[in-house]
Design a protein around this motif. Structure first.
Motif, PDB file in Angstrom:
ATOM      1  N   ASP A 189      10.663  12.934  15.858  1.00  0.00           N
ATOM      2  CA  ASP A 189       9.034  12.309  16.275  1.00  0.00           C
ATOM      3  C   ASP A 189       8.974  10.966  17.856  1.00  0.00           C
ATOM      4  OD1 ASP A 189       7.910  12.817  14.288  1.00  0.00           O
ATOM      5  OD2 ASP A 189       9.342  12.028  13.253  1.00  0.00           O
ATOM      6  N   ILE A 224       7.778   4.160   0.215  1.00  0.00           N
ATOM      7  CA  ILE A 224       6.699   3.913  -0.167  1.00  0.00           C
ATOM      8  C   ILE A 224       6.510   2.691  -1.209  1.00  0.00           C
ATOM      9  CG2 ILE A 224       6.584   5.428  -1.936  1.00  0.00           C
ATOM     10  CD1 ILE A 224       3.853   5.755  -1.966  1.00  0.00           C
ATOM     11  N   LEU A 258       4.780   0.907  -3.892  1.00  0.00           N
ATOM     12  CA  LEU A 258       3.740   0.972  -4.777  1.00  0.00           C
ATOM     13  C   LEU A 258       3.251  -0.478  -5.720  1.00  0.00           C
ATOM     14  CD1 LEU A 258       3.914   4.174  -6.738  1.00  0.00           C
ATOM     15  CD2 LEU A 258       2.362   3.720  -5.129  1.00  0.00           C
ATOM     16  N   ILE A 278       9.884   5.222  -4.327  1.00  0.00           N
ATOM     17  CA  ILE A 278       8.891   5.592  -4.925  1.00  0.00           C
ATOM     18  C   ILE A 278       9.299   4.842  -7.047  1.00  0.00           C
ATOM     19  CG2 ILE A 278       9.227   7.834  -5.797  1.00  0.00           C
ATOM     20  CD1 ILE A 278       6.532   8.522  -5.907  1.00  0.00           C
ATOM     21  N   LEU A 327      -3.367   1.604  -4.959  1.00  0.00           N
ATOM     22  CA  LEU A 327      -3.371   3.841  -4.347  1.00  0.00           C
ATOM     23  C   LEU A 327      -4.599   3.846  -3.180  1.00  0.00           C
ATOM     24  CD1 LEU A 327      -3.874   5.323  -7.412  1.00  0.00           C
ATOM     25  CD2 LEU A 327      -2.051   5.678  -5.682  1.00  0.00           C
ATOM     26  N   VAL A 370      -2.328   3.357   0.219  1.00  0.00           N
ATOM     27  CA  VAL A 370      -1.697   4.335   0.487  1.00  0.00           C
ATOM     28  C   VAL A 370      -2.382   5.870   0.966  1.00  0.00           C
ATOM     29  CG1 VAL A 370      -0.605   7.097  -0.551  1.00  0.00           C
ATOM     30  CG2 VAL A 370      -0.107   4.380  -1.385  1.00  0.00           C
ATOM     31  N   ALA A 371      -3.619   5.625   0.373  1.00  0.00           N
ATOM     32  CA  ALA A 371      -5.610   6.375   1.407  1.00  0.00           C
ATOM     33  C   ALA A 371      -5.014   5.840   2.222  1.00  0.00           C
ATOM     34  CB  ALA A 371      -6.352   6.245  -0.199  1.00  0.00           C
ATOM     35  N   VAL A 426      -2.833   7.130   4.032  1.00  0.00           N
ATOM     36  CA  VAL A 426      -2.717   8.864   4.515  1.00  0.00           C
ATOM     37  C   VAL A 426      -3.947   9.056   5.105  1.00  0.00           C
ATOM     38  CG1 VAL A 426      -3.188  10.586   3.810  1.00  0.00           C
ATOM     39  CG2 VAL A 426      -1.521   9.414   2.978  1.00  0.00           C
ATOM     40  N   ILE A 456       2.771  10.402   5.616  1.00  0.00           N
ATOM     41  CA  ILE A 456       3.879  10.264   4.588  1.00  0.00           C
ATOM     42  C   ILE A 456       5.841  10.188   4.277  1.00  0.00           C
ATOM     43  CG2 ILE A 456       3.632  12.076   3.134  1.00  0.00           C
ATOM     44  CD1 ILE A 456       2.038   8.316   2.035  1.00  0.00           C
ATOM     45  N   PHE A 457       5.956  11.552   5.552  1.00  0.00           N
ATOM     46  CA  PHE A 457       6.760  11.581   5.473  1.00  0.00           C
ATOM     47  C   PHE A 457       8.097  11.143   5.695  1.00  0.00           C
ATOM     48  CE2 PHE A 457       5.546  15.759   3.679  1.00  0.00           C
ATOM     49  CZ  PHE A 457       5.812  15.194   1.871  1.00  0.00           C
ATOM     50  N   GLY A 458       7.754  10.076   6.786  1.00  0.00           N
ATOM     51  CA  GLY A 458       8.397   9.007   7.569  1.00  0.00           C
ATOM     52  C   GLY A 458       7.855   9.570   9.034  1.00  0.00           C
ATOM     53  N   ILE A 493     -12.315  11.966   1.807  1.00  0.00           N
ATOM     54  CA  ILE A 493     -11.099  11.483   2.215  1.00  0.00           C
ATOM     55  C   ILE A 493     -10.174  12.832   2.653  1.00  0.00           C
ATOM     56  CG2 ILE A 493      -9.241  10.559   1.002  1.00  0.00           C
ATOM     57  CD1 ILE A 493     -10.160   8.314   0.105  1.00  0.00           C
ATOM     58  N   VAL A 522      -8.772  13.198   6.045  1.00  0.00           N
ATOM     59  CA  VAL A 522      -7.008  14.463   6.537  1.00  0.00           C
ATOM     60  C   VAL A 522      -6.852  15.531   7.153  1.00  0.00           C
ATOM     61  CG1 VAL A 522      -5.145  15.203   5.287  1.00  0.00           C
ATOM     62  CG2 VAL A 522      -6.540  13.228   4.764  1.00  0.00           C
ATOM     63  N   LEU A 531      -2.029  21.007   4.303  1.00  0.00           N
ATOM     64  CA  LEU A 531      -1.625  19.137   3.542  1.00  0.00           C
ATOM     65  C   LEU A 531      -0.685  18.846   2.884  1.00  0.00           C
ATOM     66  CD1 LEU A 531      -5.891  18.944   4.028  1.00  0.00           C
ATOM     67  CD2 LEU A 531      -4.315  18.954   6.209  1.00  0.00           C
ATOM     68  N   PRO A 532      -0.232  17.654   3.359  1.00  0.00           N
ATOM     69  CA  PRO A 532       0.612  17.105   2.273  1.00  0.00           C
ATOM     70  C   PRO A 532       0.078  16.402   1.268  1.00  0.00           C
ATOM     71  CG  PRO A 532      -0.500  14.756   4.081  1.00  0.00           C
ATOM     72  CD  PRO A 532      -0.449  16.717   4.790  1.00  0.00           C
ATOM     73  N   LEU A 559       0.575  14.823  -0.831  1.00  0.00           N
ATOM     74  CA  LEU A 559       0.598  13.366  -1.683  1.00  0.00           C
ATOM     75  C   LEU A 559      -1.637  13.033  -1.534  1.00  0.00           C
ATOM     76  CD1 LEU A 559       2.485  10.946  -2.835  1.00  0.00           C
ATOM     77  CD2 LEU A 559       1.505  10.160  -0.415  1.00  0.00           C
ATOM     78  N   ALA A 560      -1.131  13.513   0.288  1.00  0.00           N
ATOM     79  CA  ALA A 560      -2.660  13.064   0.010  1.00  0.00           C
ATOM     80  C   ALA A 560      -4.118  13.642  -0.307  1.00  0.00           C
ATOM     81  CB  ALA A 560      -2.469  13.788   2.130  1.00  0.00           C
ATOM     82  N   LEU A 586      -4.009  12.893  -3.533  1.00  0.00           N
ATOM     83  CA  LEU A 586      -4.712  11.735  -3.578  1.00  0.00           C
ATOM     84  C   LEU A 586      -5.863  11.551  -4.013  1.00  0.00           C
ATOM     85  CD1 LEU A 586      -4.648   8.494  -3.869  1.00  0.00           C
ATOM     86  CD2 LEU A 586      -4.256   8.396  -0.953  1.00  0.00           C
ATOM     87  N   ALA A 587      -6.913  12.755  -2.999  1.00  0.00           N
ATOM     88  CA  ALA A 587      -8.270  12.960  -3.127  1.00  0.00           C
ATOM     89  C   ALA A 587      -9.013  13.038  -3.910  1.00  0.00           C
ATOM     90  CB  ALA A 587      -8.051  13.450  -1.814  1.00  0.00           C
ATOM     91  N   LEU A 604      -7.341  12.580  -7.384  1.00  0.00           N
ATOM     92  CA  LEU A 604      -7.192  11.831  -7.985  1.00  0.00           C
ATOM     93  C   LEU A 604      -8.853  11.110  -8.389  1.00  0.00           C
ATOM     94  CD1 LEU A 604      -5.242   9.360 -10.105  1.00  0.00           C
ATOM     95  CD2 LEU A 604      -5.947   8.707  -7.250  1.00  0.00           C
ATOM     96  N   LEU A 638      10.775  11.292 -13.131  1.00  0.00           N
ATOM     97  CA  LEU A 638      11.828  10.654 -12.434  1.00  0.00           C
ATOM     98  C   LEU A 638      12.801  10.100 -12.591  1.00  0.00           C
ATOM     99  CD1 LEU A 638       9.143   9.095  -9.876  1.00  0.00           C
ATOM    100  CD2 LEU A 638      10.634  10.481 -10.073  1.00  0.00           C
ATOM    101  N   ILE A 655      12.831  12.796  -6.447  1.00  0.00           N
ATOM    102  CA  ILE A 655      11.172  12.661  -5.631  1.00  0.00           C
ATOM    103  C   ILE A 655      11.069  13.572  -4.020  1.00  0.00           C
ATOM    104  CG2 ILE A 655      11.545  10.814  -4.678  1.00  0.00           C
ATOM    105  CD1 ILE A 655       8.870  11.485  -6.767  1.00  0.00           C
TER     106      ILE A 655
END
Ligand code: ATP
Ligand code: ATP
Ligand code: MG
Ligand code: MG
Lengths: 514, 351, 321, 321
Positions: free
Chosen positions: A108, B68, B70, B125, B256, B259-260, B263, B269-271, B311, B315, D116-117, D119-120, D123-124, D126, D251, D257
């Motif tokens: 990156d 992350i 939370l 997490i 959340l 995070v939203a 994102v 999200i994987f750094g 959302i 994305v 797309l990830p 998680l994203a 989350l949407a 959710l 977990l 994870i």
């Protein structure tokens, strides 16, 4: 700095006090004794070659010098002073830098930052302008021009390697360690690299150079040390070493140097490719491969050879052109289809694309044809699986306690062998080998070459992408040369000489094009 | 194209596309809602986004390092409540002290997270899922179920959210909003200019390489969590100031939301990639949607459905755009220069 | 009507909607007070779920209480009819199930509901406050409720809407919107502001929730809208005093949660001792609160209730010190 | 540490933990070992642990599904929406399950085919799926399903076991075999470890991921319906917030994870640990927030302690990890 006294370019002489001395080093990993009682001395202005079969312990020794591993036993002295190298950071502070077998960049971050981040003070403030300028300069000295602003993600292995080298020389080092730096470089870039190594030697830097390519070692090294099974067998001035003797030390027996594969009688055409193109990557590639024929793919890194391979294997399908298998036009949209047609592709990047390092050897070998090992209910017949793996372990002499070991624990070369097994296990009709002997020692290399010969003899068509010129010339029945995504020509075994292939690869006018 | 590449980095393109998305959204809403383009609308969105933005900034730092956090929601609630309790007890405290108390509290909780993640080697997490529950649990235990009320707070604090610091045209910049913007600017600059902060990117981008060049991964991760905690603390203070009445459920679910925001803001999200500024845009995007959808008169019950969809689209659209660009970048990334003059010398050696 | 016999050892559980809310703790105090008066040697268990886990939590607590074979459970139900199976199970084991503050809508598995006030009454009180604030020529108002899932809230809102519709006296009061703040200060605050934006000519926000009403009041104060838009509803005087004084919330109502807890305990205790039967017409004496009678619950056909009352409507003049 | 050692290490730890908890529970509460209580112990969280099974697969494949709880809610609400409209129960149930599958397909499409990830996307989901559920039932609480439906969730079928529990047991066995013995399971691990290598080996990565998310959607819907059956009525907030509990279970079971590692024995044990811990604390009258804190702490410690032990061992062996 020890180097200080030498900048006037006085030729290096063995009389100088050593920069780095390692005595009686030992290192063990579980069952394997990776190193045993190894003593090695590096002098300023010396290029010290380190030879050894896969798993001989070269990389391990290097990781000890750079503080990645701690030795179980033994002492390290820097300019006479005993030191412990607790971490990579410490190694850097001592002026020890390393270029590893597999380049390790930050995908990156942009190229410039990749070069400098390792030795920026924590408090430093990025002056991007200056950083870009300096980076460009260093790369220019390497004869590579990279957009220093572009992120490292997506760079070819070659590009990454160049950045690694730039990174190392951008800190002024006393000891530069190169673990198979040329493994992914083409002859052209190797030449550039060696120029650089010579400069560094002039500046009094001690260089430890690991390579499996004999000719390189004998071109560049002042001293040659040979490892076998974690022990130091010999350390001699280059003058006193011959390739044969070195190899004898490495394998403990006599091994013939790379010799040309006997040409085989042409079978009928398996694969014929016409005007294969992929938008912006390669264009109008056309060739035939006959049963039992080895077609070599030569060219500089980034020439697009891998992409042709990927297109044939359906990873990045071609955008136009035709592929005929046994006279029938086929479309290859996915690896699955390719495999169904009996096409196999052995990747050049074994860590990311070739293998699943955390999984066992057996699991890796069975992966492409997992179906074959399933019961009617879809459960895995582990017995079968292990048997197959064992067979390949013998056939390719894979060095491992057992086939349930995670592939990641094997040395580079042995990983390569596992990857080969995995694809031979699919019983391909057309085998695409991308850098099949990258990072493999002479012993194993000879074995692989023999293997290629056998497979061809069995009537498999082989497409061999390689940046190892002698290998290409020795193994191929015909050589296809690519340059910047275009096909420069196909040379018959007779026409294919070092010079002609090179000239074509470099883009000089070439009338002999087929 | 070449020019663009020279001057814009991929993640910036990402932000550009998001910015455009926001503008488009605003234009659409503006055409549907009468009296939408007013200072008031701006104030609403700005001040409702301010708090989440500050939290998202901290979240970004953590996410950059492949982790992350939370627990932010609980940290904000905790600091809001107990800072409130302390000020209520001694109204005389100078503002700066109050802010420092809040930040300190958040920091402390961030330190706990950081130590366990960095040196305990426990995936973030897991740690923050745990502390999410623990911090909230402690809050409920020690709150004695009292509610912090505006009554008990000093005037300056109650009035803070509506204090206008300065004006831009008809838009008055309120303290809360200014704080948020300041945070974004400071950390945006830091993460793009200071070597120390660049290391967050390095570590997230390739941990192995980071280790090999001797970057102190553990310390960096720890720092990220501490900063996230501190910023959550600040957000806690802002929450206290803005809402005045704090119950034990304060800031629940903020994790959340943050995070939203991150994102949507295009932080990977994987750094390894993404920016504070992007995270802010993410927050703004979501805030704008929430506020405007309500103004549109979309039923209470329809809002979440629409929000979720939007959302996702945000994305998706930006990911698609970015992939295209990535490819372009990579392709023209390297050109090996030919030097016919120096034909390979390896030739000789092989003969 | 006679008081239940003191000194019996009865294990009793007081179950709030969830922990950390002031009014429920006040109810707890009341219950403890009653426990002391009745000299119940067994410790009163005040058990509640966490806010984010209210429904499942309440069911879990009731189930466990049943397992332990306690004598009585007092529930402020947050789970609508979803608590029924658990409550039934407990009831079938001979455990007395008393609901307070918020009943079980279907009344299944419940002995009796201790109602703070009459729910239709609540509607009327809300209507009257609205009328007093907006005056004879009425105006536009919006409801800011707790969560869509709170049984008592929904009942109140319905009663409020009905009476406005049916009683000509309130003909000029117009409800333009109904939104939910989920009993969260932040959400309620934002919802209140959103209402203002959406309805430029809004004049009153009616929030029948102690969390919602303060949040709304604060929002109006922050936006300097108090002279234009008033706030009213059900609120805790200790939290609302300031807004009553400064005119943001000239009128709001509430009952004493301390008394509610006190009465709930007396009821449950009396039922558990058998001195009180859960049937229409049964009477008993609940300590300092005096005599009470079990009647049909007009808002739930199968339900029984004990009506506590009365409402106290607060203005800046009668705030408790 | 090779996988075998790790396995023994982790599961051993959980086993020890379980033993301690059970021992403590027995000594503290006479009710713990009662059949009724043991059944309740599962019943109270049965829907969560059912979903946890599929979640395990999803996480091992390197993805995550945050939308499960919302899908549970959605499925229940679809039922609650259709049934009162006169749709025959069986059809309504099928439709509900279908809605879960649709959510799965939707998630899967964006994750597997657009890339797309997860998680994203989830989350949407959710937020979005919960929204749809809300649209369907708004603020109503819908009950009165046929007796046989409620029986599914409440009545004991085989001995003291309910259908839900049987579903869990069967599903557990099936999923365990799939993961550890089948080709699909192997592919899940490979994809979790090295997706690129999997693709280059001709593995249909996209299809596998799609399959996983569809499975996740379907099972979540199933769980949602079982939940509805157990509670006998449906509201918009059904199963809200369950996703965190579910992920916690997985977990704690030692599933990484980051994907690629973890096994079913661990998940099974972690489920037992969490359930018996919750139940034990419930019987000991420990309130909700303390319970969640304890489980939070447990989650952390269960990973922290072994790491610490390892770290110390290495320090004192003086070798690198
Ligand atoms: N981290 C490790 N864990 C276990 N065994 C290891 C580890 N690293 C290396 N080994 C073993 O130590 C031996 C030496 O490995 P090393 O990588 O040094 O060989 P090498 O000489 O570099 O081989 P190659 O030429 O293939 O790179 C091999 O048997 C290898 O399997
Ligand atoms: N500077 C670069 N940055 C990013 N990607 C590059 C660069 N140069 C080439 N590539 C990519 O590498 C591929 C072309 O190089 P490729 O690896 O196919 O050539 P090759 O002859 O196979 O070289 P190698 O010996 O590395 O296999 C294309 O996918 C191209 O996108
Ligand atoms: Mg090596
Ligand atoms: Mg290649």
């Amino acid at each position: 700095m020890a180097a200080g006294r030498l900048v006037d370019g006085r030729p290096p002489d063995a009389g100088l006090p050593p920069v780095l001395e390692m005595s009686d080093i030992a290192k063990r990993f579980g069952a394997t004794q990776a190193l045993e009682a190894v003593s090695l001395t590096l002098r300023p202005g010396e290029v010290h070659a380190l030879l050894g079969e896969n798993g001989a312990g070269k990389s391990t020794l290097i990781k000890i010098m750079t503080g990645v591993y701690q030795p179980d036993r033994g002492e390290i002295r820097l300019a006479g002073q005993p030191v412990t190298i607790g971490s990579a950071a410490e190694a850097q502070r001592h002026g020890i830098a390393a270029i590893y077998q597999e380049p390790l960049l930050f995908p990156d971050l942009n190229v410039a930052e990749n070069i400098f981040i390792s030795h920026q003070g924590r408090g430093a403030v990025n002056n991007w302008r200056k950083m870009f300028r300096d980076a460009a300069d260093i790369l220019a000295a390497l004869g590579v021009s990279l957009d220093v602003r572009s992120p490292a993600r997506g760079l070819t292995l070659a590009a990454q390697q160049s950045v690694e080298i730039a990174k190392a020389i951008s800190l002024n080092v006393r000891v530069l360690i190169m673990d198979e730096p040329t493994a992914s470089l083409s002859a052209h870039e190797v030449a550039q690299l060696f120029k650089l190594v010579r400069d560094l030697r002039q500046k009094g830097v001690a260089i430890l150079f690991v390579s499996h390519r004999m000719e390189e070692v004998f071109e560049i090294a002042d001293t040659v040390t040979v490892f076998r099974d974690g022990r130091l067998i010999s350390t001699r001035p280059r003058a006193e070493v011959t390739p044969q003797s070195a190899i004898a030390d490495m394998v403990g027996r006599e091994v013939g140097l790379l010799k040309a594969r006997p040409a085989v009688a042409k079978g009928d055409t398996i694969l014929s490719v016409r005007n294969l193109s992929r938008e912006g990557v390669f264009r109008d590639v056309s060739f035939d491969i006959n049963r039992g024929e080895v077609l070599g793919f030569a060219g500089l890194i980034g020439a697009g050879r891998t992409d042709v391979g990927l297109a044939l294997f359906g990873i990045e399908p071609a955008s136009s052109g035709s592929i005929m298998l046994n006279g029938k036009e086929i479309s290859v949209r996915s690896p699955g289809e390719a495999m169904a047609h009996g096409i196999a592709y052995v990747s050049e990047d074994r860590r990311q694309l070739g293998l699943s390092l955390p999984m066992s050897i057996a699991a890796n070998i069975s992966l492409p044809v997992l179906r074959r090992f399933l019961t009617r209910l879809g459960l895995i017949r582990t017995g079968e699986e292990r048997k197959t793996a064992e067979a390949f372990r013998k056939r390719l002499a894979i060095r491992t306690p057992d086939v349930d070991l995670a592939v990641g624990k094997l040395s580079g070369g042995n990983q390569q062998k596992v990857m080969l097994s995995k694809w031979l296990n699919t019983h391909p009709r057309l085998l695409i080998l991308d850098e099949p002997t990258r990072g493999i020692d002479v012993g194993a290399k000879a074995e692989v070459h023999a293997m290629i010969g056998e497979l061809a003899a069995e009537g498999i068509g082989i497409l061999m992408i390689s940046s190892d010129m002698p290998e290409v010339l020795a193994m191929s029945d015909r050589v296809l040369v690519m340059r910047e995504g275009r096909q420069m020509g196909i040379f018959s075994r007779e026409e294919a000489t070092q010079e002609r292939v090179m000239t074509a690869a470099m883009g000089q006018q070439e009338d002999a094009a087929a | 194209m070449r020019w663009l590449q020279r001057h814009v980095r991929p993640e910036q393109v990402r932000e550009l596309s998001l910015l455009i998305l926001i503008i488009v959204a605003v234009i659409i809403f503006g055409s549907l809602i009468s009296g939408y383009y007013t200072a008031r609308t701006f104030n609403r969105i700005a001040s409702s986004v301010a708090i989440i933005t500050v939290v998202a900034a901290g979240q970004t730092l953590v996410v950059l390092t492949r982790n992350i956090d939370l627990s932010v929601g609980s940290i904000v609630g905790f600091t809001a409540y107990f800072t409130g309790m302390i000020v209520a007890a001694n109204n005389g405290l100078p503002a700066i002290v109050v802010v420092l108390i809040a930040i300190g509290m958040g920091m402390a909780m961030g330190i706990v997270n950081g130590v366990i993640v960095a040196w305990g080697g426990v995936p973030s997490i897991i740690v923050t899922l745990g502390t999410l529950a623990i911090y909230r649990g402690l809050l409920i235990d020690y709150s004695g179920a009292k509610t912090i009320t505006t009554e008990s707070l000093p005037k300056w604090l109650v009035d803070l959210p509506t204090t206008e610091l300065f004006y831009i045209g008809s838009i008055d910049m309120r303290a809360i909003v200014v704080i948020a913007i300041a945070v974004v600017i400071v950390f945006q600059l830091a993460t793009s200019l200071l070597a120390f902060f660049r290391r967050f990117y390095a570590i997230g981008s390739n941990p192995d390489a980071a280790a090999l060049i001797g970057l102190p991964a553990q310390r960096m991760v720890f720092t990220a969590f501490v900063l996230s905690g501190a910023l959550s603390g600040l957000a806690g203070f802002m929450t206290l100031a803005r809402f005045g009445n704090i119950t034990v459920v304060a800031a629940q679910g903020l994790e959340l939301q943050s995070v939203a925001a991150v994102v949507v803001g295009g932080v990977n999200i994987f750094g390894g990639s993404g920016t504070i500024f992007g995270a802010m845009l993410g927050a703004v995007m979501i805030g704008t949607l929430e506020q405007s959808l309500f103004r549109l008169g979309i039923s209470e019950f329809w809002r979440d459905a629409v929000l979720g969809l939007l959302i996702l689209l945000a994305v998706a659209s930006d990911a698609v755009i970015l992939n295209r660009l990535r490819a372009l970048w990579a392709r023209s990334g390297m050109t090996l220069v030919d030097k016919p003059a120096t034909l390979p010398t390896t030739g000789e050696a092989t003969r | 009507a006679d008081a239940p016999p003191p000194g019996k050892e009865l294990n009793m559980v007081l179950l709030p909607k969830f922990l950390g809310i002031a009014v429920f703790d006040q109810a707890h105090q009341g219950a403890e007070e009653a426990a002391k008066e009745l000299q119940n040697p067994a410790k009163l268990q005040f058990l509640g779920p966490t806010p984010e886990n209210s429904v499942a939590g309440q069911i879990e607590i009731v189930t466990n209480a049943a397992t332990q074979g306690v004598n009585a459970i007092m529930i402020s139900n947050n789970s609508g009819d979803q608590i029924v199976p658990a409550a039934k199970a407990a009831h079938d084991k001979g455990i007395k199930v008393v609901t307070w503050d918020s009943p079980i809508p279907s009344a299944e598995g419940e002995d009796v509901f201790v109602a703070q006030v009459d729910f239709t009454e609540t509607g009327k009180v809300m209507a009257d406050m609205a009328l007093n604030i907006l005056g004879a020529d009425g105006g536009k108002l919006a409801i800011l409720s707790a969560s869509p899932d709170a049984a008592n809230q929904n009942a109140w809102n319905k009663a409020f809407q009905d009476i406005l519709k049916n009683d000509p006296k309130y003909a000029k009061l117009q409800i333009v919107d109904l939104v939910y703040g989920d009993d969260q200060s932040e959400k309620s605050y934002n919802q209140a502001l959103a209402l203002v934006d959406k309805h430029p000519d809004l004049q009153l926000i009616m929030a029948p929730t102690s969390v919602g009403i303060v949040a709304a009041a604060k929002a109006m104060q922050d936006e300097k809208l108090c002279d234009k838009i008033k706030v009213s509803g059900l609120g805790d005087p200790t939290e609302m005093g300031g807004y009553a004084k400064n005119g943001c919330a000239p009128q709001f109502a509430l009952w004493s949660f301390v008394d509610l807890g006190y009465l709930a305990y007396y009821t449950a205790y009396a039922l558990a001792t058998g001195s009180l039967k859960a049937e229409e017409g049964a009477e008993f004496k609940a300590g300092r609160l005096g005599d009470y009678k079990i009647t049909k619950d007009p808002t739930r056909e199968k339900g029984l209730r004990i009506l506590m009352g009365p409402f106290s409507v607060y203005t800046k003049d009668n705030l408790p010190q | 540490m090779n996988p075998v050692q790790r396995l023994i290490g982790w599961e051993g730890l959980l086993l020890a933990l379980l033993a301690v908890i059970v021992a403590v529970n027995i000594s503290y509460s006479p009710y713990f070992l009662g059949v009724e209580n043991i059944v309740n112990l599962f019943q109270l969280s049965i829907e969560k642990i059912i979903v946890a099974l599929v979640m395990t697969l999803v996480i091992i494949s390197g993805e995550i599904d945050l939308s499960v709880a919302s899908v549970m809610g959605l499925a229940a609400c679809v039922l609650a929406w259709l049934y009162p409209m006169g749709v025959p129960m069986p059809l309504a149930l099928l439709a509900a399950l279908a809605s879960g599958v649709l959510c799965g397909l939707f998630n899967g499409f964006w994750i597997a085919y657009v890339g797309l990830p997860s998680l994203a996307v989830t989350l949407a989901g959710l937020i979005g799926y919960r929204g749809v559920a809300r649209i369907l039932v708004e603020d109503r609480s819908i009950g009165n399903y046929p007796a046989w439906f409620n029986a599914i969730g409440q009545e004991e079928l085989v001995g003291p076991l309910t259908i839900s529990i049987l579903v869990f047991v069967v599903l557990f066995v099936i999923v365990a075999i799939v993961l550890h013995r089948s080709g699909l399971g192997r592919l899940i691990y490979v994809i979790g470890n090295s997706p690129a290598a999997a693709r280059y080996s001709g593995v249909k990565v996209r299809r596998v991921k799609m399959a996983l998310f569809v499975a996740s959607g379907f099972v979540s819907a199933l769980a949602g319906l079982l939940y509805a059956a157990r509670l006998g009525s449906v509201r918009g907030d059904m199963a809200q917030g369950f996703e965190l509990d579910i992920i916690t279970m997985v977990l704690l079971g030692g599933v990484s994870i980051f994907g690629g590692s973890g096994n079913f024995l661990g998940v099974g044990l972690s489920i037992l640990v969490i359930l018996s811990l919750r139940n034990g604390m419930g019987l000991a009258n420990i309130t909700g927030n303390t319970q969640t804190s304890v489980i939070g702490a447990l989650l952390i410690l269960s990973v922290l302690l072994p790491n610490m032990a390892q770290l110390i061992r290495n320090k004192w062996k003086g070798s690198e990890t």
